[in-house]
Design a protein around this motif. Structure first.
Motif, PDB file in Angstrom:
ATOM      1  N   GLN A 249      -9.698 -29.418 -20.112  1.00  9.79           N
ATOM      2  CA  GLN A 249     -10.341 -29.127 -18.926  1.00  9.79           C
ATOM      3  C   GLN A 249     -10.269 -27.680 -18.540  1.00  9.79           C
ATOM      4  O   GLN A 249     -11.522 -27.550 -17.621  1.00  9.79           O
ATOM      5  N   LYS A 250     -10.079 -26.994 -19.264  1.00  7.37           N
ATOM      6  CA  LYS A 250      -9.986 -25.444 -19.284  1.00  7.37           C
ATOM      7  C   LYS A 250      -9.414 -24.600 -20.597  1.00  7.37           C
ATOM      8  O   LYS A 250      -8.990 -25.515 -21.450  1.00  7.37           O
ATOM      9  N   ALA A 251      -9.857 -23.848 -20.639  1.00  4.50           N
ATOM     10  CA  ALA A 251      -9.155 -22.373 -21.562  1.00  4.50           C
ATOM     11  C   ALA A 251      -8.466 -22.953 -21.419  1.00  4.50           C
ATOM     12  O   ALA A 251      -7.888 -21.959 -20.319  1.00  4.50           O
ATOM     13  N   SER A 252      -7.141 -22.815 -22.514  1.00  2.00           N
ATOM     14  CA  SER A 252      -5.306 -22.254 -22.104  1.00  2.00           C
ATOM     15  C   SER A 252      -5.161 -22.128 -23.502  1.00  2.00           C
ATOM     16  O   SER A 252      -4.779 -22.426 -24.431  1.00  2.00           O
ATOM     17  N   PRO A 304      -5.991 -21.109 -11.630  1.00  2.00           N
ATOM     18  CA  PRO A 304      -6.286 -22.185 -11.983  1.00  2.00           C
ATOM     19  C   PRO A 304      -7.621 -23.049 -13.278  1.00  2.00           C
ATOM     20  O   PRO A 304      -7.623 -23.805 -13.541  1.00  2.00           O
ATOM     21  N   ASP A 305      -8.609 -21.275 -13.455  1.00  2.00           N
ATOM     22  CA  ASP A 305      -9.612 -22.187 -14.195  1.00  2.00           C
ATOM     23  C   ASP A 305      -9.589 -21.710 -15.454  1.00  2.00           C
ATOM     24  O   ASP A 305     -10.395 -22.138 -16.135  1.00  2.00           O
ATOM     25  N   GLY A 306      -8.062 -21.365 -16.286  1.00  2.00           N
ATOM     26  CA  GLY A 306      -8.014 -20.984 -17.214  1.00  2.00           C
ATOM     27  C   GLY A 306      -7.659 -19.963 -18.176  1.00  2.00           C
ATOM     28  O   GLY A 306      -7.664 -18.730 -16.975  1.00  2.00           O
ATOM     29  N   GLN A 333     -17.495 -20.675 -26.482  1.00  2.00           N
ATOM     30  CA  GLN A 333     -16.628 -22.024 -27.041  1.00  2.00           C
ATOM     31  C   GLN A 333     -16.227 -22.340 -25.966  1.00  2.00           C
ATOM     32  O   GLN A 333     -16.009 -23.795 -25.744  1.00  2.00           O
ATOM     33  N   ALA A 334     -14.993 -21.476 -26.081  1.00  2.00           N
ATOM     34  CA  ALA A 334     -13.976 -22.872 -25.054  1.00  2.00           C
ATOM     35  C   ALA A 334     -14.131 -22.134 -24.032  1.00  2.00           C
ATOM     36  O   ALA A 334     -13.670 -23.236 -23.028  1.00  2.00           O
ATOM     37  N   LEU A 335     -14.933 -21.974 -23.235  1.00  2.00           N
ATOM     38  CA  LEU A 335     -15.430 -21.935 -21.934  1.00  2.00           C
ATOM     39  C   LEU A 335     -16.028 -23.230 -22.036  1.00  2.00           C
ATOM     40  O   LEU A 335     -16.866 -23.464 -20.532  1.00  2.00           O
ATOM     41  N   GLY A 336     -16.555 -23.936 -23.399  1.00  2.00           N
ATOM     42  CA  GLY A 336     -18.027 -24.960 -22.517  1.00  2.00           C
ATOM     43  C   GLY A 336     -19.070 -24.821 -23.288  1.00  2.00           C
ATOM     44  O   GLY A 336     -19.714 -25.959 -23.610  1.00  2.00           O
ATOM     45  N   ARG A 361     -11.647 -18.197 -11.241  1.00  2.00           N
ATOM     46  CA  ARG A 361     -10.206 -18.096 -11.416  1.00  2.00           C
ATOM     47  C   ARG A 361      -9.995 -17.533 -12.958  1.00  2.00           C
ATOM     48  O   ARG A 361      -9.369 -19.122 -13.182  1.00  2.00           O
ATOM     49  N   VAL A 362     -10.412 -16.700 -14.028  1.00  2.00           N
ATOM     50  CA  VAL A 362      -9.641 -17.480 -15.203  1.00  2.00           C
ATOM     51  C   VAL A 362      -9.017 -15.888 -15.637  1.00  2.00           C
ATOM     52  O   VAL A 362      -9.144 -14.644 -14.935  1.00  2.00           O
ATOM     53  N   LEU A 363      -7.596 -15.877 -16.053  1.00  2.00           N
ATOM     54  CA  LEU A 363      -6.967 -14.263 -16.633  1.00  2.00           C
ATOM     55  C   LEU A 363      -7.399 -14.491 -18.767  1.00  2.00           C
ATOM     56  O   LEU A 363      -7.280 -15.532 -18.947  1.00  2.00           O
TER      57      LEU A 363
END
Length: 897
Positions: A249-252, A304-306, A333-336, A361-363
């Motif tokens: 659902q998100k990049a992790s 929360p967005d990855g 790619q990781a972001l879809g 909000r991505v780190l």
């Protein structure tokens, strides 16, 4: 006489198209054709020509239409026979495109039933090429004509489905997804085609797209027909769901949290205060990465967005820092973002990356950066996200210009070092003289403490006192002078010493490898062992923390460990070192040669010597595998060509890179590799190598460098190919001269060069080359205004290319045919040809030539008045041209002005 009715109705008499006249005349001809030589009564003609009621004296009007049709038939008028109570038209099996289409379908089905799938696929493809449009496209739709058109349409779709089924069974068809997507767009409720598209997407690794295709089809069926998909489509959907991996659902991407992390309270608090950008800087091994990862895990609820993570390898001793463009590709790619949407230039990727992060909000953790230029393209462009950068460099530019929040990291205090070592070894061993001596000798450097702990763990029988004594006596290159790298060398030496003999030998040999990471097959080649043995040895090194498996089947190590392995490599016996390098080079050369042949099987191969004993080349079984291998290794391969010195294999390795670098638009790498290949061939006095490398350099300089350098290299190649009697090489030189003459606007000279190339291709017995040369001749005839002659040449070229299964030649030829048919005003045919060319280019991953083809498609749309569609098409061309800095960029910009 020949009749075309798949598309606008057309009579061809003695090679020339003959106007048929009024719509009713065309209707009469179409109805006669629909009866396939059978009788059409005058009453039937009256009923269908005037469905709302006949005019006065309709029989006389029918006779008049038939008389006009006889005049159109000319010398073939006797084929239209009067038979009371009507008329019959005799057309031979080879004289009507519908009959050719139907026969090809029948032959294809017979071949398939006889267990000849390749022949069946070829015949189905020939049938589809006969189909150039809707049957009787410009004929008023009488009941007979409409019924015939419907039957033909159904036959065409059934043949398409059977053709796609054969191609799905064969596998490895790069055009299949594009073609199925096109036909599903035309027939969105044709469930068999939808199912085939879903299966093709699934097999191409596009699971999400396959499932999305089902969802959109189901929604349309429910909306338009009020019905659910059929049982077959629902079953396929369930199967794909069953085999699908869960979609993130998100990049992790954060690595595992750091075990036994201690201290750093002030630094953690400082990072908590950071907003958009923070840096962690300090000396090698001081724990920058550990702090970044630990804080990232602690703070991930803020994002929360990855979370994105990459090791930039900025201080690798072999200059293997990751290119920002490569990093952006992985992040996108990781972001879809689908692969086909990712542009090739770093600037364009960075813009798309910032757009993808907008409002999120991505780190983003950028570990081990070399300098600010490596980092800047990777920074988010909007508020809410945060980038955390670690580096040995102070990154003062990021602090001064971007306002980064700086955190400077020093070594651990004695208490923190003791906490770290005891956490790794177990609290029960904390304290005591030996423990304290180890802490002191590690000088507060976290990496040194971690490696000592790992080494102790794999040798539980070794006492702490023995470890401390080894460190202090210098028997293992003891730490010295407080220099962190010297201290680490001692720890690395000790860790290396406890390896098995084979693993230690592999570690030494890894010091010879010039790349940022290594595959199992390359490692096997280095040590001259089978791949399973190399895998086992790499696993041992991984357990000892001397390498890490950062991707499946690929291993890397900390840059200081790599530097240490490089020092150990210098201790190898020179004979053994040279043998290992030869095996490694043969691994890359033989694998790259096979990959290059997968990309362009019609390129004349070069001769390789047998691989050195112990080398382990990889056999790549498909076009996709070859492209992926080059994507992973091309930077290393270019570096090998640059560094490998006087070796006859160097120019051959440069040769293997030509197609990939050309198609992907990596201009500077292309020039660099060909220059190095030519220099190597000159050093070893290899005339074949000089000829091939000079020609590769000529192509690269012409596209991405300087004209003078291109001309010089091409003259050198021509001289060498002639002295070798190499007709394929001479033909290649002729082709390049075509391109040069075309760029000068001298199409007559270009035609002569193409004609000369055709002769050389014939002497070389190279069928695909002959097709390409004929296509070039047709192109340059057309550019001189001889459109019909140019079309004839290109149709001959198309037949040769298709017979030779030369996809690149076929794409080039369809492009030329599209141009010529546009100039002739045959806009439907031109669009079809351009789209076929584009589909093939995209399937091949060829991004350079496709630009002019997309421009041509837009020009065709503009010529027929579809200005909006044309501008959309030109914008697509502009995007690709901008990514590649393509020569046609200004041309397409002018069209959009």
């Amino acid at each position: 006489m020949f009749v075309r009715s798949l598309g606008p109705l057309e009579l061809v008499v003695c090679g020339d198209a003959v106007p048929i006249g009024t719509p009713r005349t065309r209707s009469v001809l179409a109805m006669l054709l629909a009866r396939r030589g059978g009788l059409v009564t005058v009453d039937q003609l009256i009923d269908e020509l005037w469905p709302d009621g006949p005019p006065a004296d309709p029989r006389m009007l029918v006779h008049g239409q038939v008389s006009r049709l006889r005049r159109v038939l000319g010398q073939d008028r006797d084929r239209l026979v009067t038979r009371k109570p009507g008329y019959m038209l005799h057309v031979g099996e080879q004289e009507w495109d519908v009959l050719l289409f139907e026969q090809s379908i029948a032959d294809a089905r017979a071949a398939r039933a006889a267990g000849q799938p390749e022949r069946g696929s070829k015949l189905f493809g020939e049938a589809q090429r006969v189909w150039t449009g809707e049957p009787f496209a410009d004929v008023p739709p009488t009941p007979t004509i409409a019924a015939t058109a419907t039957d033909l349409h159904e036959l065409r779709l059934a043949g398409l489905a059977e053709w796609f089924e054969l191609r799905l069974e064969a596998g490895g068809d790069p055009e299949l997804v594009a073609e199925l997507t096109h036909h599903v767009a035309e027939h969105p409720l044709r469930e068999q085609l939808v199912a085939q598209l879903m299966l093709a997407l699934h097999r191409s690794g596009r699971q999400a797209d396959a499932l999305a295709t089902y969802r959109s089809t189901r929604e349309r069926l429910v909306r338009e027909l009020g019905a659910e998909p059929g049982a077959e489509l629902q079953h396929l959907h369930k199967e794909l769901l069953r085999t699908a991996e869960p979609l993130p659902q998100k990049a992790s991407q954060l690595p595992l949290g750091v075990r036994g992390f201690v201290g750093r309270r002030a630094e953690l608090a400082s990072l908590d205060a950071a907003t958009a950008l923070a840096t962690i800087t300090g000396t090698a091994g001081v724990g920058k990465s550990a702090l970044a990862v630990h804080w990232a895990h602690r703070a991930q609820d803020r994002f929360p967005d990855g979370q994105l993570f990459v090791n930039l390898r900025g201080f690798d001793p072999r200059r293997s820092a990751l290119d920002p463009g490569e990093v952006l590709f992985g992040f996108l790619q990781a972001l879809g973002v689908s692969t086909e949407r990712i542009p090739s230039s770093t600037e364009s990727r960075a813009a798309l990356y910032r757009s993808a992060l907008a409002g999120k909000r991505v780190l983003v953790v950028l570990d081990n950066a070399r300098d600010i230029e490596q980092v800047r393209p990777l920074l988010p462009g909007s508020t809410g996200s945060l980038a955390l950068v670690t580096s040995r460099d102070q990154l003062t530019g990021l602090v001064a210009v971007e306002g980064a929040h700086p955190v400077s990291l020093d070594v651990l205090t004695d208490a923190e070092a003791a906490d770290l070592l005891s956490a790794r070894l177990g609290q029960q061993v904390r304290g005591g003289e030996a423990f304290d001596r180890i802490v002191r000798r590690c000088a507060g450097l976290p990496l040194a403490l971690a490696v000592v702990a790992a080494s102790s763990a794999v040798q539980p029988g070794l006492s702490l006192a023995a470890i401390a004594s080894d460190l202090e006596t210098g028997a293992l290159d003891a730490f010295g002078g407080g220099d962190p790298q010297a201290d680490l060398r001692s720890v690395f030496s000790w860790s290396y010493r406890v390896l098995t003999a084979d693993a230690a030998r592999l570690f030494r040999l890894l010091g010879l490898h010039p790349g940022p990471d290594i595959s199992i097959a390359a490692a096997a080649s280095l040590c001259g062992a089978p791949s399973p043995v190399a895998r086992r040895l790499l696993s041992e090194l991984n357990r000892a923390h001397l390498v890490v498996q950062h991707h499946q089947g690929r291993f890397s190590s900390h840059d200081l460990l790599r530097a240490y392995a490089g020092e150990l490599a210098e201790t190898l016996d020179p004979t053994h070192r040279e043998a290992a390098l030869a095996r490694l080079l043969d691994h890359y050369l033989h694998t790259a040669h096979g990959a290059a042949r997968r990309l362009d099987p019609h390129r004349e191969p070069i001769t390789l010597d047998a691989a050195a004993p112990g080398a382990v080349p990889v056999a790549l079984s498909s076009y996709g595998e070859a492209m992926a291998w080059f994507e992973a290794e091309h930077t290393l391969l270019v570096g090998l060509v640059d560094r490998a010195g006087d070796d006859r294999r160097i120019w051959k390795l440069a040769w293997t890179l030509n197609t990939y670098l050309r198609w992907r638009g990596y201009g500077q790498d292309w020039i660099r590799s060909q220059r190095a290949g030519l220099a190597a061939a000159v050093r070893v006095d290899d005339l074949v190598g000089q000829a091939n490398s000079a020609f590769g350099l000529a192509m690269a300089e012409f596209r991405h460098g300087g004209r003078a350098a291109a001309d010089t290299a091409l003259s050198l190649a021509d001289e060498h190919f002639r002295s070798l009697g190499d007709h394929y090489g001479m033909a290649s030189v002729c082709h390049q001269r075509c391109l040069i003459s075309e760029s000068d606007g001298d199409h007559g000279a270009a035609f002569e060069h193409a004609f000369a190339g055709l002769g050389h291709y014939r002497l070389a017995g190279h069928a695909a080359g002959q097709g390409r040369a004929l296509g070039a001749m047709g192109w340059f005839q057309a550019k001189q205004g001889n459109l019909r002659q140019g079309l004839d040449y290109n149709q001959a070229a198309l037949a040769l290319s298709q017979a030779a299964k030369d996809l690149l030649g076929e794409a080039n030829t369809w492009d030329s045919i599209g141009h010529i048919q546009r100039e002739l005003g045959e806009f439907d045919e031109a669009e079809t040809a351009y789209r076929r060319s584009i589909a093939i280019y995209r399937g091949l991953g060829e991004r350079f030539n496709v630009v002019s083809t997309i421009i041509g498609l837009g020009d065709t749309q503009a010529a027929r008045g579809a200005t909006g569609r044309a501008k959309d098409t030109w914008r697509e061309a502009r995007t690709i041209a901008t990514d590649l800095d393509h020569p046609a960029l200004e041309l397409v910009k002018a069209r959009l002005a």
